[in-house]
Every structure is written in C-alpha cells, then in structure tokens.
Write an enzyme that holds these catalytic residues in place. Structure first.
Site, PDB file in Angstrom:
ATOM      1  N   ASN A   9       0.078   1.743   4.524  1.00 28.44           N
ATOM      2  CA  ASN A   9      -1.154   0.965   4.620  1.00 28.44           C
ATOM      3  C   ASN A   9      -1.203   0.379   6.027  1.00 28.44           C
ATOM      4  O   ASN A   9      -0.509  -0.581   6.325  1.00 28.44           O
ATOM      5  CB  ASN A   9      -1.136  -0.143   3.560  1.00 28.44           C
ATOM      6  CG  ASN A   9      -2.323  -1.082   3.698  1.00 28.44           C
ATOM      7  OD1 ASN A   9      -3.259  -0.809   4.462  1.00 28.44           O
ATOM      8  ND2 ASN A   9      -2.298  -2.175   2.964  1.00 28.44           N
ATOM      9  N   LYS A  11      -3.504  -1.191   7.463  1.00 22.94           N
ATOM     10  CA  LYS A  11      -4.309  -2.420   7.579  1.00 22.94           C
ATOM     11  C   LYS A  11      -5.228  -2.314   8.803  1.00 22.94           C
ATOM     12  O   LYS A  11      -5.686  -1.215   9.123  1.00 22.94           O
ATOM     13  CB  LYS A  11      -3.397  -3.642   7.608  1.00 22.94           C
ATOM     14  CG  LYS A  11      -2.409  -3.629   6.422  1.00 22.94           C
ATOM     15  CD  LYS A  11      -1.657  -4.895   6.218  1.00 22.94           C
ATOM     16  CE  LYS A  11      -0.734  -4.738   5.015  1.00 22.94           C
ATOM     17  NZ  LYS A  11       0.018  -5.942   4.695  1.00 22.94           N
ATOM     18  N   HIS A  97      -5.898  -5.000  -3.012  1.00 23.58           N
ATOM     19  CA  HIS A  97      -4.818  -5.530  -2.179  1.00 23.58           C
ATOM     20  C   HIS A  97      -4.918  -7.063  -2.122  1.00 23.58           C
ATOM     21  O   HIS A  97      -6.021  -7.603  -2.076  1.00 23.58           O
ATOM     22  CB  HIS A  97      -4.892  -4.934  -0.766  1.00 23.58           C
ATOM     23  CG  HIS A  97      -3.640  -5.185   0.009  1.00 23.58           C
ATOM     24  ND1 HIS A  97      -3.388  -6.386   0.615  1.00 23.58           N
ATOM     25  CD2 HIS A  97      -2.556  -4.399   0.239  1.00 23.58           C
ATOM     26  CE1 HIS A  97      -2.194  -6.326   1.195  1.00 23.58           C
ATOM     27  NE2 HIS A  97      -1.670  -5.136   0.980  1.00 23.58           N
ATOM     28  N   GLU A  99      -4.551  -9.080   0.214  1.00 28.70           N
ATOM     29  CA  GLU A  99      -5.302  -9.602   1.366  1.00 28.70           C
ATOM     30  C   GLU A  99      -6.802  -9.609   1.069  1.00 28.70           C
ATOM     31  O   GLU A  99      -7.528 -10.515   1.481  1.00 28.70           O
ATOM     32  CB  GLU A  99      -4.975  -8.772   2.622  1.00 28.70           C
ATOM     33  CG  GLU A  99      -3.577  -9.108   3.141  1.00 28.70           C
ATOM     34  CD  GLU A  99      -2.865  -7.979   3.853  1.00 28.70           C
ATOM     35  OE1 GLU A  99      -3.491  -6.981   4.227  1.00 28.70           O
ATOM     36  OE2 GLU A  99      -1.628  -8.110   4.020  1.00 28.70           O
ATOM     37  N   GLU A 169       3.081  -5.608  -5.496  1.00 30.48           N
ATOM     38  CA  GLU A 169       3.269  -6.224  -4.180  1.00 30.48           C
ATOM     39  C   GLU A 169       3.301  -7.743  -4.328  1.00 30.48           C
ATOM     40  O   GLU A 169       2.237  -8.377  -4.344  1.00 30.48           O
ATOM     41  CB  GLU A 169       2.114  -5.835  -3.243  1.00 30.48           C
ATOM     42  CG  GLU A 169       2.030  -4.364  -2.944  1.00 30.48           C
ATOM     43  CD  GLU A 169       1.390  -4.105  -1.577  1.00 30.48           C
ATOM     44  OE1 GLU A 169       1.953  -3.319  -0.821  1.00 30.48           O
ATOM     45  OE2 GLU A 169       0.347  -4.715  -1.266  1.00 30.48           O
ATOM     46  N   GLY A 175       4.598  -8.831   4.678  1.00 35.64           N
ATOM     47  CA  GLY A 175       4.583  -9.211   6.090  1.00 35.64           C
ATOM     48  C   GLY A 175       5.496 -10.378   6.422  1.00 35.64           C
ATOM     49  O   GLY A 175       5.398 -10.964   7.499  1.00 35.64           O
ATOM     50  N   SER A 215       7.448  -5.762   2.732  1.00 37.44           N
ATOM     51  CA  SER A 215       8.571  -5.705   3.678  1.00 37.44           C
ATOM     52  C   SER A 215       9.542  -4.554   3.396  1.00 37.44           C
ATOM     53  O   SER A 215      10.760  -4.716   3.524  1.00 37.44           O
ATOM     54  CB  SER A 215       9.311  -7.044   3.724  1.00 37.44           C
ATOM     55  OG  SER A 215       8.445  -8.065   4.198  1.00 37.44           O
TER      56      SER A 215
HETATM   57  P1  13P Z   1       4.462  -5.148   4.792  1.00 32.97           P
HETATM   58  O1  13P Z   1       5.213  -3.866   4.565  1.00 32.97           O
HETATM   59  O2  13P Z   1       4.055  -5.358   6.220  1.00 32.97           O
HETATM   60  O3  13P Z   1       5.180  -6.328   4.191  1.00 32.97           O
HETATM   61  O4  13P Z   1       3.070  -5.006   3.987  1.00 32.97           O
HETATM   62  C1  13P Z   1       3.087  -4.600   2.659  1.00 32.97           C
HETATM   63  C2  13P Z   1       1.709  -4.316   2.222  1.00 32.97           C
HETATM   64  O5  13P Z   1       0.876  -5.203   2.116  1.00 32.97           O
HETATM   65  C3  13P Z   1       1.346  -2.917   1.944  1.00 32.97           C
HETATM   66  O6  13P Z   1       0.112  -2.831   1.326  1.00 32.97           O
END
Ligand code: 13P
Length: 253
Positions: A9, A11, A97, A99, A169, A175, A215
């Site tokens: 992903n 982003k 997601h 976010e 997740e 992150g 992560s």
């Molecule tokens: P990270 O791997 O940067 O922690 O992000 C995970 C994520 O949100 C994947 O959709």
C-alpha cells in the site's frame, strides 16, 4: 491451500514516473518468485502507467488500488468508480483503511457499500479492520473488530466470501515501527476466521486470506507469516523500497 498475498500500500507516495521506476525494479527482483502472490497499490494517478508497464513486462505482480467510490458513475466530483479501476486491470481494492476511517471520516455503511461495489465489478476487496491502542488496552480489540466485520460484510453472501481478503491492521502498529507480536496477530486473525466460519461456514472461511498489516519489515515478515492464520501482509512504508518489499515477499527464503 491459501496462496500468501503480499500487497504494497503505497499510500500518498510516488508520482507516476517514480511509480514505474519502482515497479521495474520490483519486477526484476521478483521475476522468479513462486507460490506467493505480490500486489502493488499505487496512487490513482499512477495506475494507468503501472498497468501498462506490468503488461509490457508480462509481470507476475498484480495491480491494486487504494480506494474506490461505490457507484457506477455520476456526479461524484473527485471520485473513481469500480469500473474505471477494472478497465485498468486492477484486481485488488483496499477498502476501509484506518487512515480513511479516521482522517476522512468513512463509516461502516459506506465501507460496506464499497465492499459490495468492488465485488460487483469482479474485483477483490482487501477489507481493513483493526483496533486503536486505547481499545486494545481496554480489552476491546476483539469486539471492535467483530463490530467492523459485522457491518462491513453485511452485504456479502456466503458463496462470495472466498473472493475476499481481510487485513488485520491494528491502528497503533501502522507507521509506528511497533509491530503486533506474531502471537497477538495470530490471535486476532484466528478470531476473524472463526467469526467468518460461524457466519459463512467452515469451508468458505478456510478459503479467505487474512493478512496482517502494521510495520511489517524484512526482519519480522517470516515470523508473522509462519503463523497458521496469517496469509500474507499489507505493507506500507517498507513497500516503497524495492529491496525491502522484495525481501518481505521472499519471506520463505
Ligand atoms: P506501515 O507498514 O507503514 O506500518 O503501514 C501499514 C499499512 O497501513 C498498510 O496498509
């Protein structure tokens, strides 16, 4: 047997030129990889170029998108329909997601409509679920995820369930460099599978791929993937660097 899925992903990273550079590099690092499905989910602006490049390279990497609007077409300024994604050869669409739930205020009804719309177009939703740190510390992680599954999968019928990917997740692991332990991730993924089994039947539930995200890095991928109910990873930060993402996809090496 569930084929593991490692999905990147990206982003809001990589313009269309940077995206094709990354895909070229990834394709050469992963050309001989067997038994693992690899997907990249670039931003909308790069989907066209990446789609053409994957075809030109006859790549095994498959294309995913990060979001979709749940309508066929219409006056939805700024939005992208499932059909537009399908036309570019998109196979996976990330839905729900954290976010988007948190920053853009998406609720479960809207997410359920997206799951339905993606399936109606013959693509595969990667439905993201997960609890916040506060919910985990209060012992509410399982009930939070159960609530999300109940609402987000409301429009999905038993015979459709094998065409679904769920990604656990935990919000506190995204992150942050803080990964769920393999045991904690396994506990949640097993819970998700048992919830699916109760609702859709054992056999159908056994076909659903349940990923872990948060992560994931080259040095923790193998121990996470070794767990019986972790069928792959949804990778954020580490998917932006070809060598790291390739190393995660090669977790069996
Ligand atoms: P990270 O791997 O940067 O922690 O992000 C995970 C994520 O949100 C994947 O959709």
């Amino acid at each position: 047997m569930r084929t593991p899925l490692i999905a990147g992903n990206w982003k809001m990273h990589k313009d269309h030129r940077q995206a094709t550079d990354l895909v070229r590099e990834l394709d050469s690092l992963l050309a001989d990889l067997e038994g693992v499905e690899v997907a990249v989910c670039p931003p909308f602006t790069a989907l066209g170029e990446v789609s053409r490049l994957l075809e030109e390279l006859s790549s095994r990497i498959v294309l995913g998108a990060q979001d979709v609007y749940p309508a066929k077409e219409g006056a939805f300024t700024g939005e992208i329909s499932p059909g537009m994604l399908k036309a570019l050869g998109v196979r996976y669409v990330i839905v729900g997601h954290s976010e988007r739930r948190e920053i853009l205020g998406e609720d479960d009804d809207f997410i359920a409509a997206k799951v339905r719309a993606v399936m109606d177009e013959g693509m595969v939703p990667i439905l993201c679920v997960g609890e916040t740190l506060e919910e985990r510390e209060d012992g509410r992680a399982l009930s939070k995820v159960e609530g999300q599954l109940q609402k987000d999968l409301a429009p999905v019928r038993a015979e459709e369930i094998s065409g679904l990917v769920v990604a656990y997740e935990p919000v506190w692991a995204i992150g942050t460099g803080r990964t769920a332990t393999p045991d904690d991730a396994q506990e949640m993924n097993a819970f998700i599978r048992s919830w699916l089994a109760e609702r859709y039947g054992e056999e159908n539930a056994s076909e659903v791929r349940i990923l872990y995200g948060g992560s994931v890095k080259p040095d923790n991928a193998a121990e996470l993937m070794a767990m019986p109910d972790i069928d792959g990873a949804l990778v954020g930060g580490a998917s932006l660097k070809a060598t790291d993402f390739a190393a995660i996809a090669r977790f069996r090496d």
